[in-house]
Design a protein around this motif. Structure first.
Motif, mmCIF file in Angstrom:
data_model
loop_
_atom_site.group_PDB
_atom_site.id
_atom_site.type_symbol
_atom_site.label_atom_id
_atom_site.label_comp_id
_atom_site.label_asym_id
_atom_site.label_seq_id
_atom_site.Cartn_x
_atom_site.Cartn_y
_atom_site.Cartn_z
ATOM 1 N N ASP A 98 -9.004 -23.035 6.049
ATOM 2 C CA ASP A 98 -7.668 -22.548 5.685
ATOM 3 C C ASP A 98 -6.588 -23.628 5.605
ATOM 4 O O ASP A 98 -5.498 -23.361 5.130
ATOM 5 N N ASN A 99 -6.896 -24.858 6.026
ATOM 6 C CA ASN A 99 -5.887 -25.917 5.847
ATOM 7 C C ASN A 99 -6.090 -26.643 4.518
ATOM 8 O O ASN A 99 -5.507 -27.680 4.271
ATOM 9 N N ASN A 100 -6.895 -26.066 3.637
ATOM 10 C CA ASN A 100 -7.323 -26.737 2.415
ATOM 11 C C ASN A 100 -6.467 -26.260 1.237
ATOM 12 O O ASN A 100 -6.238 -25.062 1.067
ATOM 13 N N LYS A 101 -5.988 -27.240 0.418
ATOM 14 C CA LYS A 101 -5.051 -26.913 -0.659
ATOM 15 C C LYS A 101 -5.668 -25.944 -1.684
ATOM 16 O O LYS A 101 -5.060 -24.950 -2.072
ATOM 17 N N LYS A 102 -6.911 -26.257 -2.102
ATOM 18 C CA LYS A 102 -7.563 -25.389 -3.098
ATOM 19 C C LYS A 102 -7.705 -23.972 -2.565
ATOM 20 O O LYS A 102 -7.547 -22.997 -3.282
ATOM 21 N N MET A 103 -8.018 -23.882 -1.277
ATOM 22 C CA MET A 103 -8.186 -22.566 -0.665
ATOM 23 C C MET A 103 -6.868 -21.784 -0.748
ATOM 24 O O MET A 103 -6.823 -20.645 -1.192
ATOM 25 N N GLN A 104 -5.770 -22.465 -0.363
ATOM 26 C CA GLN A 104 -4.479 -21.770 -0.315
ATOM 27 C C GLN A 104 -4.015 -21.356 -1.710
ATOM 28 O O GLN A 104 -3.502 -20.258 -1.899
ATOM 29 N N GLU A 105 -4.228 -22.247 -2.677
ATOM 30 C CA GLU A 105 -3.773 -21.931 -4.044
ATOM 31 C C GLU A 105 -4.552 -20.770 -4.662
ATOM 32 O O GLU A 105 -4.098 -20.121 -5.585
ATOM 33 N N ALA A 106 -5.765 -20.549 -4.143
ATOM 34 C CA ALA A 106 -6.623 -19.544 -4.766
ATOM 35 C C ALA A 106 -6.425 -18.137 -4.202
ATOM 36 O O ALA A 106 -6.920 -17.158 -4.769
ATOM 37 N N VAL A 107 -5.684 -18.025 -3.102
ATOM 38 C CA VAL A 107 -5.560 -16.723 -2.442
ATOM 39 C C VAL A 107 -5.048 -15.601 -3.372
ATOM 40 O O VAL A 107 -5.578 -14.483 -3.340
ATOM 41 N N PRO A 108 -4.035 -15.869 -4.249
ATOM 42 C CA PRO A 108 -3.570 -14.775 -5.107
ATOM 43 C C PRO A 108 -4.681 -14.159 -5.965
ATOM 44 O O PRO A 108 -4.676 -12.954 -6.238
ATOM 45 N N SER A 109 -5.665 -14.957 -6.369
ATOM 46 C CA SER A 109 -6.768 -14.414 -7.180
ATOM 47 C C SER A 109 -7.560 -13.373 -6.406
ATOM 48 O O SER A 109 -8.009 -12.364 -6.955
ATOM 49 N N LEU A 110 -7.719 -13.636 -5.120
ATOM 50 C CA LEU A 110 -8.469 -12.702 -4.278
ATOM 51 C C LEU A 110 -7.752 -11.354 -4.247
ATOM 52 O O LEU A 110 -8.346 -10.296 -4.471
ATOM 53 N N THR A 111 -6.439 -11.423 -4.019
ATOM 54 C CA THR A 111 -5.651 -10.198 -3.930
ATOM 55 C C THR A 111 -5.714 -9.437 -5.254
ATOM 56 O O THR A 111 -5.942 -8.230 -5.285
ATOM 57 N N LYS A 112 -5.535 -10.201 -6.358
ATOM 58 C CA LYS A 112 -5.511 -9.541 -7.676
ATOM 59 C C LYS A 112 -6.847 -8.884 -7.978
ATOM 60 O O LYS A 112 -6.896 -7.779 -8.513
ATOM 61 N N MET A 113 -7.958 -9.571 -7.646
ATOM 62 C CA MET A 113 -9.252 -8.989 -7.984
ATOM 63 C C MET A 113 -9.504 -7.699 -7.201
ATOM 64 O O MET A 113 -9.928 -6.696 -7.761
ATOM 65 N N PHE A 114 -9.196 -7.725 -5.899
ATOM 66 C CA PHE A 114 -9.424 -6.507 -5.116
ATOM 67 C C PHE A 114 -8.511 -5.361 -5.586
ATOM 68 O O PHE A 114 -8.925 -4.205 -5.629
ATOM 69 N N GLU A 115 -7.269 -5.702 -5.973
ATOM 70 C CA GLU A 115 -6.346 -4.660 -6.488
ATOM 71 C C GLU A 115 -6.897 -4.041 -7.767
ATOM 72 O O GLU A 115 -6.871 -2.833 -7.973
ATOM 73 N N TRP A 116 -7.424 -4.921 -8.636
ATOM 74 C CA TRP A 116 -7.954 -4.445 -9.928
ATOM 75 C C TRP A 116 -9.187 -3.553 -9.709
ATOM 76 O O TRP A 116 -9.326 -2.493 -10.323
#
Ligand code: HEM
Length: 399
Positions: free
Chosen positions: A178-196
């Motif tokens: 969780d201290n990783n930049k790529k990880m943090q930048e990618a979080v919105p995709s996770l939320t969007k996919m589960f919402e969809w």
């Protein structure tokens, strides 16, 4: 390299960053260091234990009671929480009920029925690409081939599904620490996919007869809990596409760099298909790792790792372990390493492997009929993802 004692004999501590770009570009030197450090190694920065040797990873995969997936298989709390209830993050007994729903559609017997259709699609695409003489293996071939097949089989509504590939790739980034930049930048995709999945992939909107419909039907019959529908659909949408795309890129890359192996393959593609695919999967595992949490102490040849530790299973490192595979950095399609770790193993072994292999073997078969030699025409670019190993671009000419 220093040594930090946890319990019993010292657990070797390695100052290696498994998520920086240099490592992601070429992880194999670090993997060797980790294997040579001992049967287990500790990464102090992440406070995780790593299994990099073949034998230890195989043992972990076969012993889910000790190496549990139920607390998530990622390296951060956010994704481990979000994955609650997905197949990959559930232990038996409920894992068996969830798994049965997927197996209904992706068992070898079911996948064999798709052979004619998928092979015809491969023939048509390869015809067009070979006619052009040069193309990008990822954008012109794999992207055009894999997502349409997977989306049609799952039967998600068209609207929104064009985002799935990008979301899936990002979610493999969210898997990282969780201290990783790529990880943090990618979080919105996770939320969007589960919402969809929740709002748009309802029983009424998925294609009748598709894989997603089977999941809704299983919930209606009471075979699985209603709250399992979305996590189970995620089990098709996250791992199904860019893993297979990664495998296609690696296969062509390895054959382009080993023209003698391609020539051998073309002489007898039917017989060599299975060993060749296994060898590509061993050399360049599309999924490099997943994690587990120890439910009891684990004694690795006298080094005791305490219960509660998060342990990384480095499939990509185990597949290059010289203790198990001779001359492991050499690509040899006659090796036949059917016991490779690229699809995991044990109860969580990849259920989609037959579908993935049918797609890749159809493309390779069609290429073998038309192409004598590949030439990489420009510097390939890797995706440098936290979990998967794949190319972003792989421009080639065919002869
Ligand atoms: C080359 C392609 C693929 C590779 C290398 C791959 C790799 C893997 C690996 C290593 C695991 C084990 C995870 C663990 O032990 O924690 C796994 C599990 C899984 N894969 Fe795949 N996969 C591929 C394609 C697919 C496809 C096409 C699908 C769906 C159609 C799929 C669905 C799944 C699911 C749902 C799981 C979780 C299974 C469980 O926990 O019981 N995979 N995959």
């Amino acid at each position: 390299m220093t040594a930090s004692a946890l319990e019993g004999r010292a657990l070797p501590a390695c100052n290696i960053d498994l998520f920086d770009d240099t490592h992601l570009e070429n992880p194999y030197p670090n993997y060797k260091l980790l294997r040579d450090a001992g049967p287990v190694a500790h990464l102090p920065d992440l406070n995780i234990t790593v299994l990099a040797r073949y034998k230890a990873i195989r043992y972990a995969l076969d012993n889910w009671q000790t190496f549990s997936s139920g607390d998530g298989v990622s390296l951060n709390d956010l994704l481990n929480k979000a994955w609650t209830g997905t197949l990959i993050a559930t232990d038996p007994p409920y894992h068996s009920a969830l798994r049965a729903v997927l197996n209904e559609r992706v068992s070898p017997r079911q996948i064999r029925k798709l052979t004619e259709d998928i092979e015809a699609k491969a023939e048509q695409l390869v015809d067009e690409l070979v006619e052009r003489g040069s193309f990008d293996v990822i954008t012109d071939c794999a992207y055009q081939f894999v997502p349409p097949i997977i989306l049609d089989l799952i039967g998600f509504p068209k609207e929104g599904s064009e985002n799935l590939l990008a979301w899936a790739e990002q979610i493999f980034n969210v898997n990282g620490p969780d201290n990783n930049k790529k990880m943090q930048e990618a979080v919105p995709s996770l939320t969007k996919m589960f919402e969809w999945l929740e709002k748009d992939c309802t029983k009424e909107r998925v294609k009748p007869g598709g894989f997603a419909a089977t999941i809704h039907e299983a919930a209606e019959r009471g075979d699985i809990r209603p709250e399992s529908v979305v996590p189970l659909m995620a089990g098709y949408s996250i791992p199904g596409t860019d893993t297979t795309i990664g495998l296609i890129g690696s296969a062509i890359y390895l054959f382009a760099n080993n023209p003698d192996q391609w020539q051998r393959f073309c002489e007898n593609p039917d017989e060599l298909m299975r060993p060749a695919l296994a060898e590509v999967l061993r050399m360049e595992s599309p999924v490099q790792w997943f994690a587990r949490v120890l439910k009891q102490d684990y004694d690795a040849d006298g080094v005791v790792v305490p219960a509660g530790s998060r342990v990384l299973l480095l499939f990509g490192a185990g597949n290059r372990d010289e203790r198990h595979f001779s001359n492991p950095d050499h690509f040899d399609i006659s090796r036949n390493p059917m016991d490779h770790l690229a699809f995991g193993g044990g109860i969580h072994g990849c259920p989609g492997q037959h579908l993935a292999q049918l797609q890749v073997s159809s493309l390779l078969k069609a290429l073998a009929r038309r192409v004598k030699r590949f030439e990489i025409t420009d510097m390939p670019r890797r995706t440098l993802n936290n979990t998967t190993r794949a190319f972003f671009n792989l421009p080639i000419a065919v002869f």
